[in-house]
Scaffold this motif. Structure first.
Motif, PDB file in Angstrom:
ATOM      1  N   SER A  25      -4.361  42.702  22.501  1.00 56.27           N
ATOM      2  CA  SER A  25      -3.011  43.269  23.104  1.00 56.27           C
ATOM      3  C   SER A  25      -3.029  44.073  24.294  1.00 56.27           C
ATOM      4  O   SER A  25      -4.055  44.640  24.744  1.00 56.27           O
ATOM      5  N   GLU A  27      -1.573  46.673  25.574  1.00 54.72           N
ATOM      6  CA  GLU A  27      -1.763  48.177  25.173  1.00 54.72           C
ATOM      7  C   GLU A  27      -3.168  48.286  24.933  1.00 54.72           C
ATOM      8  O   GLU A  27      -3.663  49.142  25.414  1.00 54.72           O
ATOM      9  N   MET A  71       3.364  44.248  32.056  1.00 57.75           N
ATOM     10  CA  MET A  71       4.032  45.035  30.848  1.00 57.75           C
ATOM     11  C   MET A  71       5.385  45.783  31.369  1.00 57.75           C
ATOM     12  O   MET A  71       6.354  45.696  30.491  1.00 57.75           O
ATOM     13  N   GLN A  72       5.292  46.282  32.532  1.00 59.37           N
ATOM     14  CA  GLN A  72       6.590  46.790  33.014  1.00 59.37           C
ATOM     15  C   GLN A  72       7.716  45.717  33.028  1.00 59.37           C
ATOM     16  O   GLN A  72       8.858  46.025  32.752  1.00 59.37           O
ATOM     17  N   ASN A  74       7.854  42.981  31.300  1.00 57.40           N
ATOM     18  CA  ASN A  74       8.282  42.115  30.130  1.00 57.40           C
ATOM     19  C   ASN A  74       8.680  43.233  28.907  1.00 57.40           C
ATOM     20  O   ASN A  74       9.180  42.649  27.774  1.00 57.40           O
ATOM     21  N   ASN A  75       8.215  44.465  29.005  1.00 58.04           N
ATOM     22  CA  ASN A  75       8.452  45.311  27.887  1.00 58.04           C
ATOM     23  C   ASN A  75       8.640  46.632  28.298  1.00 58.04           C
ATOM     24  O   ASN A  75       7.477  47.481  28.427  1.00 58.04           O
ATOM     25  N   GLN A  77      10.199  49.607  27.571  1.00 59.35           N
ATOM     26  CA  GLN A  77      10.127  50.578  26.740  1.00 59.35           C
ATOM     27  C   GLN A  77       8.545  51.051  26.170  1.00 59.35           C
ATOM     28  O   GLN A  77       8.076  52.125  26.103  1.00 59.35           O
ATOM     29  N   GLY A  78       8.013  49.699  25.939  1.00 63.26           N
ATOM     30  CA  GLY A  78       6.557  49.828  25.704  1.00 63.26           C
ATOM     31  C   GLY A  78       5.690  50.405  26.786  1.00 63.26           C
ATOM     32  O   GLY A  78       4.715  51.152  26.569  1.00 63.26           O
ATOM     33  N   TYR A  79       6.103  49.986  27.959  1.00 65.08           N
ATOM     34  CA  TYR A  79       5.258  50.372  28.994  1.00 65.08           C
ATOM     35  C   TYR A  79       5.161  52.040  29.101  1.00 65.08           C
ATOM     36  O   TYR A  79       4.453  52.540  29.628  1.00 65.08           O
TER      37      TYR A  79
END
Length: 90
Positions: A25, A27, A71-72, A74-75, A77-79
């Motif tokens: 992953s 993260e 990540m920024q 594609n995701n 909030q997760g980023y």
């Protein structure tokens, strides 16, 4: 002679990847790179002329930057949650 034991790696992957075996992953990879970057930065403060380690550090920083950029895109909030949790980009 690694500073990261198997247990420490497993705990990082469990915390950021969801479970200890989820090593792929984004993260978890960013968290592992951040841990290694912190350790090598400490090493380079004491060994200023260790140029090959400095080059490796720059490669790790670049890899982490590429993963965070992906990540920024594609995701978002997760980023944002990840950089907050890791204490990056103050």
């Amino acid at each position: 002679m690694s500073h990261l034991t198997t247990e420490k790696k497993a705990s990082i992957f469990a915390e950021f990847g969801g479970k200890a075996t989820n090593t792929g992953s984004i993260e978890a990879q960013v968290a592992m790179l951040t841990e290694r970057i912190a350790h090598i930065s400490k090493h380079l403060q004491a060994n200023k002329k260790d140029y090959s380690t400095h080059r490796g550090l720059m490669q790790m920083v670049g890899q982490r930057k590429r993963l965070l950029t992906y990540m920024q895109k594609n995701n978002l909030q997760g980023y944002r949650a990840l950089i907050e949790k890791l204490g990056l980009r103050k």
